[in-house]
Structures are given as structure tokens and as C-alpha cells.
Design an enzyme around this catalytic site. Structure first.
Site, PDB file in Angstrom:
ATOM      1  N   CYS A 110       0.832  -1.214   0.000  1.00  0.00           N
ATOM      2  CA  CYS A 110       0.000   0.000   0.000  1.00  0.00           C
ATOM      3  C   CYS A 110       0.861   1.258   0.000  1.00  0.00           C
ATOM      4  O   CYS A 110       1.475   1.569  -1.003  1.00  0.00           O
ATOM      5  CB  CYS A 110      -0.998  -0.016   1.151  1.00  0.00           C
ATOM      6  N   HIS A 220      -3.693  -5.184   0.247  1.00  0.00           N
ATOM      7  CA  HIS A 220      -3.235  -5.611   1.580  1.00  0.00           C
ATOM      8  C   HIS A 220      -3.318  -7.126   1.784  1.00  0.00           C
ATOM      9  O   HIS A 220      -4.334  -7.616   2.265  1.00  0.00           O
ATOM     10  CB  HIS A 220      -4.099  -4.950   2.655  1.00  0.00           C
ATOM     11  N   GLU A 222      -1.983  -8.850   4.109  1.00  0.00           N
ATOM     12  CA  GLU A 222      -1.967  -9.218   5.533  1.00  0.00           C
ATOM     13  C   GLU A 222      -3.335  -9.112   6.197  1.00  0.00           C
ATOM     14  O   GLU A 222      -3.552  -9.676   7.262  1.00  0.00           O
ATOM     15  CB  GLU A 222      -0.944  -8.359   6.287  1.00  0.00           C
TER      16      GLU A 222
END
Ligand SMILES: *[C@@H]1O[C@H](CO)[C@@H](O)[C@H](O)[C@H]1NC(C)=O
Ligand SMILES: *[C@@H]1O[C@H](CO)[C@@H](O)[C@H](O)[C@H]1NC(C)=O
Ligand SMILES: *[C@@H]1O[C@H](CO)[C@@H](O)[C@H](O)[C@H]1NC(C)=O
Ligand SMILES: *[C@@H]1O[C@H](CO)[C@@H](O)[C@H](O)[C@H]1NC(C)=O
Length: 292
Positions: A110, A220, A222
Site C-alpha cells: 500500500c 493488503h 496481511e
């Protein structure tokens, strides 16, 4: 805003082994995660790391060291901030190390992805897109299946990534495909692996460097397994597998790095285990956050 991460590798190998066989793999990788400055700094609370980045790396077998920003510079601008300065130092170290065949991977997520576009091109080429809080399937480019990043992914995960909206996007700015194509520095340095669109503008969503172990995702990976505060974070089985295989890739890259701390005491004091995350899911997008 709260979306970042540029991950860097340090790694530790036990020197006391008198083994003479050259080790090709470091099974004790340590990865540095760059903190980001908070909007309103307080004592002991000048910068932070979302705990999901730490869990992401730990889930695939790495330990984490926070790279704490000592001179927070206000908001996390990609041009001028403590985050940008620290990112530039590590990026330059990585370029220099890799040029000496000292494998030093860098990952940007990001804001970290956006930072990489600036570090490589030295230009602010980002363009406003309507991508704050959307789940998207990836549009793979022709070169992506031979990429370093996706080559080892199970076919079922690649198929899911291409057909299901399982990548979470929380960014207001993007590298448009047009700006990537027009900028010779970016075009020569990065291969585009996936693209996405906000309905109007096509942008680069995953890239990897040709000659360096440098990777970026505008989305993202994660969050799928570790963040629950927003309705646009996907949690399906394939979404969670995506989190794991992205982490597995990154940690395997870190296993090719043999940097180490000067001694075990210094290493112990640097590890994230010296800090406790706090619950922030009631006030922020992150369930748990480390403050420094
Ligand atoms: C970046 O891309 C957008 C749309 O693709 C364009 O309007 C803008 O002028 C570009 N910026 C630069 C610096 O090329
Ligand atoms: C932005 O995208 C959302 C869907 O993700 C859409 O509902 C909204 O109308 C879009 N806004 C603009 C200004 O295009
Ligand atoms: C990708 O490959 C397909 C099938 O081989 C081809 O039709 C298409 O033009 C290629 N796209 C690009 C951007 O090279
Ligand atoms: C959020 O949770 C923390 C930790 O439990 C608590 O200290 C804080 O007062 C809560 N904030 C709000 C606004 O509820």
C-alpha cells in the site's frame, strides 16, 4: 491514514556452527518492518505498526524487528516524512547490497508500494482513484505466471485471485498503468504482474523488480487473515490462503538473506517481542497496534 508497510530483511544465522558447508538457506530469518508516524504524536506513541503485519510474517516462519522512526515528520508523505527518509535509506542499502550479490529483499504494501514508485522514479506519479475500501479480483498480466512472486503459488489460489474479490484495497492514490508505461525508470525496473481498475482508471496492483528482489502490492495481503474491523476485508478460505502464500513467498525471500545482528543480546533487544500490541479495534481500522 493508516495503510502502509515497507518490510525489510535482516536475518540472523548462528555463527558458532563450525559447519563448513555453505548454507544456502537461513531458517531463522528476521524481517524489519518500518513503523509509520502517528497523526498526533504523544510520548511513547510517536510511531506505530499494525500488528497484522507482524502476524503475517510470523505465520510463515519469520521473526520481526520494528524499524522505529526516531524523527517523526508528521503525516506519512512518500516524499518528506520520517517514514519516507527511513524507506529511502533501506531502499538504497538494498540496491547496493543486491548489486554486490548480497540478497536483500524489500517488500512494499500500500503506502509502501507507493513509496517504491517514488524511490525508483524520484517522481510523484500517483493519481487519485476511487479505491478506499474495495475488494477486487486481480487482473493478471501475461508475464505474471512466470513471475518470481506468483510462480510457486498453487493453481487454486491463483484461480481464486483471478476470479474472486479477495484483495483488499484501501488507497486514495494509485500508479496508473499510463503513468507506469510513460515513465522509463519504472518501466525498466518493475514488471507489472497485476492491474486493477476503479471503473475509470486502470492502475498497477502488483509489481516486482526485474533485477532485484523488490516487490510491491497496492493491496493488503496481511488483512484477510488478521483484520476484522471493516466489512470490505475478505475472510473466505481462498482469501485467507492468499494471506498465507504471500507471507510464505516473502519469508522464503528473507531466508536467502544472511545478514545478522552483531550478537544475540542485540538481536533479542531488537525483536518485536519486547513490545506489546494494544487493542485498537474499537477506534481504528487495526485490531491491534504496536506503538513506539
Ligand atoms: C498520471 O496519470 C493520470 C491518469 O492516467 C494523468 O492524468 C496524470 O497526468 C498522470 N501524471 C503524470 C505525472 O504523468
Ligand atoms: C466509488 O466506488 C464505489 C464502489 O466501490 C461507488 O459506489 C461510488 O459511486 C464511486 N464513487 C465515485 C465518485 O465514482
Ligand atoms: C496476452 O496474451 C494473449 C494470448 O496470448 C494475447 O492475445 C494478448 O495480446 C497478450 N496481451 C498483452 C498485453 O501482451
Ligand atoms: C477502546 O479500547 C481500549 C482498550 O480496551 C480502551 O482503553 C479505550 O477506552 C476504548 N476506547 C473507546 C473510545 O471505546
Amino acid at each position: 491514514m493508516s495503510n502502509f508497510a515497507l518490510l525489510f530483511c535482516f536475518a540472523f544465522s548462528i555463527l558458532s556452527y563450525s559447519c563448513t558447508v555453505p548454507k544456502k538457506r537461513n531458517d531463522k530469518p528476521i524481517i524489519g518492518v518500518l513503523a509509520q508516524e502517528v497523526d498526533s504524536p504523544q510520548p511513547q506513541k510517536a510511531s506505530y505498526i499494525a500488528a497484522s503485519y507482524v502476524k503475517f510474517l510470523e505465520s510463515a516462519g519469520a521473526r520481526v524487528v520494528p524499524v522505529i522512526i526516531l524523527y517523526p515528520g508528521g503525516d506519512a508523505s512518500i516524499v518528506s516524512s520520517g517514514y519516507a527518509d527511513a524507506a529511502r535509506i533501506f531502499y538504497e542499502l538494498a540496491i547496493e547490497a543486491n548489486s554486490r550479490e548480497d540478497y536483500f529483499p524489500v517488500w512494499g504494501t500500500c503506502l509502501g508500494f507507493e513509496e517504491l514508485t517514488y524511490l525508483t522514479s524520484r517522481k510523484q506519479l500517483l493519481y487519485k482513484t476511487n479505491t478506499s475500501g474495495v475488494m477486487l479480483p486481480l487482473v493478471f498480466t501475461n508475464g505474471s505466471r512466470e513471475s518470481k512472486l506468483f510462480k510457486g503459488f498453487p493453481a487454486e489460489v491463483l484461480d481464486a485471485l483471478a476470479s474472486e474479490p479477495i484483495t483488499e484495497n484501501s488507497h486514495e492514490w494509485s500508479l496508473t498503468l499510463e503513468n507506469y508505461t510513460r515513465n522509463a525508470d519504472l518501466r525498466k525496473f518493475y514488471k507489472v504482474l497485476t492491474t486493477n481498475s476503479d471503473g475509470k482508471t486502470e492502475f498497477v496492483s502488483t509489481m516486482e523488480a526485474y533485477g532485484f528482489p523488490i516487490y510491491g502490492t497496492q493491496w493488503h495481503p496481511e488483512k484477510n487473515a488478521f483484520e476484522w474491523t471493516r466489512p470490505y476485508i475478505p475472510h473466505s478460505p481462498s482469501a485467507v490462503k492468499t494471506t498465507f502464500f504471500m507471507a510464505d513467498f516473502m519469508v522464503n525471500e528473507a531466508r536467502k538473506n544472511f545478514h545478522k545482528f552483531e550478537d544475540e543480546e542485540v538481536e533479542k533487544r531488537a525483536l518485536i517481542y519486547n513490545y506489546n500490541p494494544v487493542y485498537t479495534g474499537n477506534t481504528s481500522v487495526f485490531e491491534q497496534t504496536y506503538y513506539f
